[in-house]
Motif scaffolding. Structure first.
Motif, PDB file in Angstrom:
ATOM      1  N   GLY A 109      12.687  -8.422   5.763  1.00 42.25           N
ATOM      2  CA  GLY A 109      12.443  -9.771   6.370  1.00 42.25           C
ATOM      3  C   GLY A 109      11.278 -10.076   5.078  1.00 42.25           C
ATOM      4  O   GLY A 109      11.016 -10.864   4.674  1.00 42.25           O
ATOM      5  N   ILE A 110      10.363  -9.102   5.078  1.00 38.35           N
ATOM      6  CA  ILE A 110       9.166  -9.350   5.089  1.00 38.35           C
ATOM      7  C   ILE A 110       8.817  -9.214   2.718  1.00 38.35           C
ATOM      8  O   ILE A 110       8.295  -9.692   2.812  1.00 38.35           O
ATOM      9  CB  ILE A 110       8.343  -8.217   4.995  1.00 38.35           C
ATOM     10  CG1 ILE A 110       7.928  -7.949   6.653  1.00 38.35           C
ATOM     11  CG2 ILE A 110       6.214  -7.851   4.375  1.00 38.35           C
ATOM     12  CD1 ILE A 110       6.835  -7.471   7.247  1.00 38.35           C
ATOM     13  N   VAL A 111       9.620  -8.231   2.752  1.00 40.07           N
ATOM     14  CA  VAL A 111      10.127  -8.330   1.268  1.00 40.07           C
ATOM     15  C   VAL A 111      11.133  -9.983   1.212  1.00 40.07           C
ATOM     16  O   VAL A 111      10.180  -9.964  -0.427  1.00 40.07           O
ATOM     17  CB  VAL A 111      10.923  -6.789   1.342  1.00 40.07           C
ATOM     18  CG1 VAL A 111      10.710  -7.042   0.007  1.00 40.07           C
ATOM     19  CG2 VAL A 111      10.041  -5.898   1.137  1.00 40.07           C
ATOM     20  N   PHE A 119       3.011  -9.167   0.269  1.00 41.55           N
ATOM     21  CA  PHE A 119       3.065  -7.813   0.195  1.00 41.55           C
ATOM     22  C   PHE A 119       1.740  -7.266   0.447  1.00 41.55           C
ATOM     23  O   PHE A 119       1.617  -6.287   0.777  1.00 41.55           O
ATOM     24  CB  PHE A 119       4.373  -8.129  -0.622  1.00 41.55           C
ATOM     25  CG  PHE A 119       4.376  -6.360  -1.206  1.00 41.55           C
ATOM     26  CD1 PHE A 119       5.632  -5.649  -0.946  1.00 41.55           C
ATOM     27  CD2 PHE A 119       4.428  -5.793  -1.903  1.00 41.55           C
ATOM     28  CE1 PHE A 119       5.331  -3.934  -0.188  1.00 41.55           C
ATOM     29  CE2 PHE A 119       4.353  -4.870  -2.174  1.00 41.55           C
ATOM     30  CZ  PHE A 119       4.817  -3.663  -1.485  1.00 41.55           C
ATOM     31  N   GLU A 120       1.403  -7.700  -0.376  1.00 39.47           N
ATOM     32  CA  GLU A 120      -0.100  -7.212  -0.599  1.00 39.47           C
ATOM     33  C   GLU A 120      -0.834  -6.791   0.753  1.00 39.47           C
ATOM     34  O   GLU A 120      -1.624  -6.182   0.691  1.00 39.47           O
ATOM     35  CB  GLU A 120      -1.086  -7.542  -1.983  1.00 39.47           C
ATOM     36  CG  GLU A 120      -2.003  -7.124  -2.715  1.00 39.47           C
ATOM     37  CD  GLU A 120      -2.607  -7.367  -3.472  1.00 39.47           C
ATOM     38  OE1 GLU A 120      -3.075  -6.640  -4.749  1.00 39.47           O
ATOM     39  OE2 GLU A 120      -2.886  -9.151  -3.985  1.00 39.47           O
ATOM     40  N   ARG A 121      -1.136  -8.130   1.004  1.00 42.10           N
ATOM     41  CA  ARG A 121      -1.952  -8.386   2.068  1.00 42.10           C
ATOM     42  C   ARG A 121      -1.603  -7.464   3.513  1.00 42.10           C
ATOM     43  O   ARG A 121      -2.379  -7.140   3.812  1.00 42.10           O
ATOM     44  CB  ARG A 121      -1.327  -9.753   2.979  1.00 42.10           C
ATOM     45  CG  ARG A 121      -2.142 -11.150   2.111  1.00 42.10           C
ATOM     46  CD  ARG A 121      -3.041 -11.378   2.738  1.00 42.10           C
ATOM     47  NE  ARG A 121      -1.968 -12.746   3.089  1.00 42.10           N
ATOM     48  CZ  ARG A 121      -1.343 -13.777   2.584  1.00 42.10           C
ATOM     49  NH1 ARG A 121      -2.088 -13.764   0.965  1.00 42.10           N
ATOM     50  NH2 ARG A 121      -0.630 -14.004   2.854  1.00 42.10           N
ATOM     51  N   VAL A 122      -0.216  -6.924   3.529  1.00 47.00           N
ATOM     52  CA  VAL A 122       1.195  -6.457   4.818  1.00 47.00           C
ATOM     53  C   VAL A 122       0.316  -5.419   4.484  1.00 47.00           C
ATOM     54  O   VAL A 122      -0.175  -4.539   5.380  1.00 47.00           O
ATOM     55  CB  VAL A 122       2.166  -6.776   4.154  1.00 47.00           C
ATOM     56  CG1 VAL A 122       2.539  -5.790   6.074  1.00 47.00           C
ATOM     57  CG2 VAL A 122       2.687  -8.575   4.831  1.00 47.00           C
ATOM     58  N   MET A 123       0.807  -4.419   3.474  1.00 49.45           N
ATOM     59  CA  MET A 123       1.183  -2.821   2.752  1.00 49.45           C
ATOM     60  C   MET A 123      -0.902  -2.780   3.348  1.00 49.45           C
ATOM     61  O   MET A 123      -1.436  -1.551   3.012  1.00 49.45           O
ATOM     62  CB  MET A 123       1.088  -3.571   1.831  1.00 49.45           C
ATOM     63  CG  MET A 123       2.666  -3.022   0.618  1.00 49.45           C
ATOM     64  SD  MET A 123       3.689  -1.764   2.544  1.00 49.45           S
ATOM     65  CE  MET A 123       3.427  -0.657   1.872  1.00 49.45           C
ATOM     66  N   PHE A 263       1.974   7.195  13.184  1.00 43.56           N
ATOM     67  CA  PHE A 263       3.106   7.640  12.476  1.00 43.56           C
ATOM     68  C   PHE A 263       3.453   6.587  12.478  1.00 43.56           C
ATOM     69  O   PHE A 263       4.409   6.664  11.241  1.00 43.56           O
ATOM     70  CB  PHE A 263       3.429   9.052  13.542  1.00 43.56           C
ATOM     71  CG  PHE A 263       5.161   9.741  12.946  1.00 43.56           C
ATOM     72  CD1 PHE A 263       5.269   9.263  11.984  1.00 43.56           C
ATOM     73  CD2 PHE A 263       5.704   9.734  13.713  1.00 43.56           C
ATOM     74  CE1 PHE A 263       5.997  10.162  11.255  1.00 43.56           C
ATOM     75  CE2 PHE A 263       6.933  10.132  13.565  1.00 43.56           C
ATOM     76  CZ  PHE A 263       7.167   9.924  12.341  1.00 43.56           C
ATOM     77  N   PHE A 264       3.511   5.868  13.163  1.00 41.30           N
ATOM     78  CA  PHE A 264       4.711   4.692  13.282  1.00 41.30           C
ATOM     79  C   PHE A 264       4.105   3.621  12.418  1.00 41.30           C
ATOM     80  O   PHE A 264       5.208   2.968  11.228  1.00 41.30           O
ATOM     81  CB  PHE A 264       4.604   3.706  14.599  1.00 41.30           C
ATOM     82  CG  PHE A 264       5.361   2.222  14.355  1.00 41.30           C
ATOM     83  CD1 PHE A 264       6.783   2.586  14.519  1.00 41.30           C
ATOM     84  CD2 PHE A 264       4.555   0.900  14.524  1.00 41.30           C
ATOM     85  CE1 PHE A 264       7.337   1.251  14.217  1.00 41.30           C
ATOM     86  CE2 PHE A 264       5.934  -0.175  14.316  1.00 41.30           C
ATOM     87  CZ  PHE A 264       6.972  -0.040  14.540  1.00 41.30           C
ATOM     88  N   LEU A 265       3.137   3.224  11.599  1.00 39.63           N
ATOM     89  CA  LEU A 265       2.752   2.654  10.688  1.00 39.63           C
ATOM     90  C   LEU A 265       2.941   3.462   9.514  1.00 39.63           C
ATOM     91  O   LEU A 265       2.874   2.914   8.511  1.00 39.63           O
ATOM     92  CB  LEU A 265       1.015   2.321  10.838  1.00 39.63           C
ATOM     93  CG  LEU A 265       0.539   1.086  11.994  1.00 39.63           C
ATOM     94  CD1 LEU A 265      -0.975   0.734  12.052  1.00 39.63           C
ATOM     95  CD2 LEU A 265       1.520  -0.490  11.772  1.00 39.63           C
ATOM     96  N   VAL A 266       3.047   5.072   9.512  1.00 41.87           N
ATOM     97  CA  VAL A 266       2.990   4.566   8.031  1.00 41.87           C
ATOM     98  C   VAL A 266       4.613   4.803   7.670  1.00 41.87           C
ATOM     99  O   VAL A 266       4.426   4.672   6.922  1.00 41.87           O
ATOM    100  CB  VAL A 266       2.669   6.946   8.044  1.00 41.87           C
ATOM    101  CG1 VAL A 266       3.267   7.366   6.823  1.00 41.87           C
ATOM    102  CG2 VAL A 266       1.162   6.881   8.010  1.00 41.87           C
ATOM    103  N   LEU A 271       8.125   2.354   4.695  1.00 43.37           N
ATOM    104  CA  LEU A 271       9.518   1.064   4.313  1.00 43.37           C
ATOM    105  C   LEU A 271       9.688  -0.377   3.442  1.00 43.37           C
ATOM    106  O   LEU A 271      10.121  -0.394   2.993  1.00 43.37           O
ATOM    107  CB  LEU A 271      10.135   0.799   5.957  1.00 43.37           C
ATOM    108  CG  LEU A 271      11.231   0.195   6.368  1.00 43.37           C
ATOM    109  CD1 LEU A 271      12.602   1.353   5.316  1.00 43.37           C
ATOM    110  CD2 LEU A 271      12.044   0.628   7.192  1.00 43.37           C
ATOM    111  N   VAL A 272       8.955  -0.833   4.525  1.00 45.12           N
ATOM    112  CA  VAL A 272       8.046  -2.090   3.475  1.00 45.12           C
ATOM    113  C   VAL A 272       8.415  -2.034   2.305  1.00 45.12           C
ATOM    114  O   VAL A 272       7.963  -2.294   0.835  1.00 45.12           O
ATOM    115  CB  VAL A 272       7.044  -2.584   4.247  1.00 45.12           C
ATOM    116  CG1 VAL A 272       6.813  -3.781   3.555  1.00 45.12           C
ATOM    117  CG2 VAL A 272       7.744  -3.372   5.471  1.00 45.12           C
ATOM    118  N   GLY A 273       7.055  -0.679   1.532  1.00 43.21           N
ATOM    119  CA  GLY A 273       6.330  -0.881  -0.093  1.00 43.21           C
ATOM    120  C   GLY A 273       8.021  -0.409  -0.722  1.00 43.21           C
ATOM    121  O   GLY A 273       8.295  -0.204  -1.699  1.00 43.21           O
ATOM    122  N   GLY A 274       8.956   0.741   0.296  1.00 37.39           N
ATOM    123  CA  GLY A 274       9.901   1.714  -0.953  1.00 37.39           C
ATOM    124  C   GLY A 274      10.722   0.076  -0.560  1.00 37.39           C
ATOM    125  O   GLY A 274      11.429  -0.293  -1.847  1.00 37.39           O
TER     126      GLY A 274
END
Length: 395
Positions: A109-111, A119-123, A263-266, A271-274
């Motif tokens: 959904g974010i993507v 996207f850039e701010r979230v990442m 670990f969850f955030l990593v 996942l979002v970036g991929g």
């Protein structure tokens, strides 16, 4: 930086302490060289990575389209399952499989929203949080170690006898795959153009991999402090999540929560970036195969374009389907084998494209770039062969 960076660095630290930092450094340098070359190629030609690959060999866009389609089939299910495992370890009442579906759909959904600025701010937020989390864990580990001299003594570089493949995997496991191939799309979104942006692009790439290296150093410190010489080891993503228990016993419940949260955030950021990277590659491959001209690229591959959003839906739908199917082993083996082929193909193509005589001197490969790209081609080619052999054996 994703779960793979944490798994490989922790596995290396469990067996060898800090002695394999040299391998991680080589991996970071090679991934920097690849990413910088992708960005430089875009600044030189104004063409996206897939359109440029077509000029190197007409079959390459077909290959990349097929490879990324397979990767997209399982990427969301694999990473969302790992992220949900970390979260359910923190909150045992949360069911793993439904939680994985929620994480995959939220990431898609974010993507899907289709604004690069969001996207850039979230990442950026993910990056800051997970980096700070791992630095704090490394500092706490150093402060609470009974015998820090063991960590210091393990710093001496070594090449483990009979375990060269593990070292090669450590070199190849840091710094991403789809993100490397997709860097030209993010450079394009930033509207960087021409040679005047070369220093900015190189500084951006150098900063990214410097932070990645520091992150993995911190992970190695945590792994060395908790695992080296203890007989415990990390055998996969489940083992990584299970490390939280001895970590909590050694460093306290706050450290356990911080580790699982990091670990969850990593995994969530990967996942979002991929998803973003995969959908760019898929939409651009389709555009290139259909022969759509570059002046119409935005309408056919931009984040607001119909193909891009359809591929986001594809990644989301396959995440749901594969999660319910339970991730069959043959599919996972195929996914790993296909993913291993991307980097050697990209390295070889960049060697050809960036050594052409028609390219202006600021963009053309220098000796160091050719050495690093050739090293990437050989190293990732060897890893691909190893992975393919394991795949054929598993099937």
């Amino acid at each position: 930086m994703g779960a793979g960076d944490m798994v490989t660095s922790l596995a290396g630290a469990a067996g060898y302490g800090m002695a394999l930092l040299w391998a991680i450094l080589i991996g970071v340098v090679l991934k920097y060289a690849l990413t910088e070359a992708v960005g430089r190629l875009y600044l030189a030609t104004g063409l996206t990575v897939i359109a440029s690959l077509r000029s190197a060999a007409r079959w390459l866009p077909y290959a990349f389209f097929g490879f990324v389609l397979v990767i997209g089939l399982l990427y969301g299910a694999a990473l969302s399952s790992v992220a949900s495992l970390a979260l359910s370890t923190l909150f045992p009442a949360l069911p793993v499989r439904p939680l994985a579906l929620v994480i995959a759909l939220a990431s898609a959904g974010i993507v899907y929203v289709g604004r690069y600025s969001l996207f850039e701010r979230v990442m950026s937020g993910f990056m800051l949080a997970k980096f700070v989390g791992m630095v704090v864990l490394a500092v706490v580990t150093l402060v609470t170690m009974d015998d820090p001299s063991g960590l210091v003594s393990s710093l001496r570089p070594r090449l483990p006898e009979g375990d060269v493949i593990t070292v090669l995997a450590l070199v190849g496991g840091v710094g991403g795959t789809a993100g490397v191939a997709s860097y030209s799309y993010w450079v394009r979104e930033k509207r960087w153009r021409h040679a005047s942006w070369l220093p900015v692009m190189r500084a951006d790439t150098a900063m990214s991999y410097t932070v990645t290296f520091l992150f993995v150093v911190c992970t190695s410190i945590v792994g060395t402090g908790l695992l080296y010489g203890s007989g415990r080891t990390i055998t996969g993503n489940d083992g990584l999540a299970a490390l939280a228990e001895p970590l909590g016993a050694d460093l306290g419940s706050a450290a356990r929560v911080l580790f699982l949260g990091t670990f969850f955030l990593v995994t969530l950021s990967a996942l979002v970036g991929g998803f973003n990277a995969l959908c760019y590659l898929l939409a651009d491959s389709l555009r290139t195969l259909r022969g759509v001209p570059d002046d119409e690229a935005e309408r056919h591959m931009g984040q607001r374009s119909r193909p891009f959003r359809l591929f986001v839906l594809y990644c989301a739908a396959t995440s749901v389907a594969v999660t319910f199917a339970g991730k069959p082993v043959p599919l996972l083996l195929t996914y790993a084998a296909v993913g291993s082929l991307v980097l050697p193909l990209l390295s070889g193509a960049l060697l050809v494209l960036l050594n052409r005589r028609g390219l202006q001197p600021p963009y053309r490969n220098k000796t160091l770039s050719n050495v690093l790209l050739s090293g990437s081609f050989v190293l990732f080619g060897v890893l691909a062969v190893v992975q393919l052999k394991e795949t054929l054996g598993g099937l």
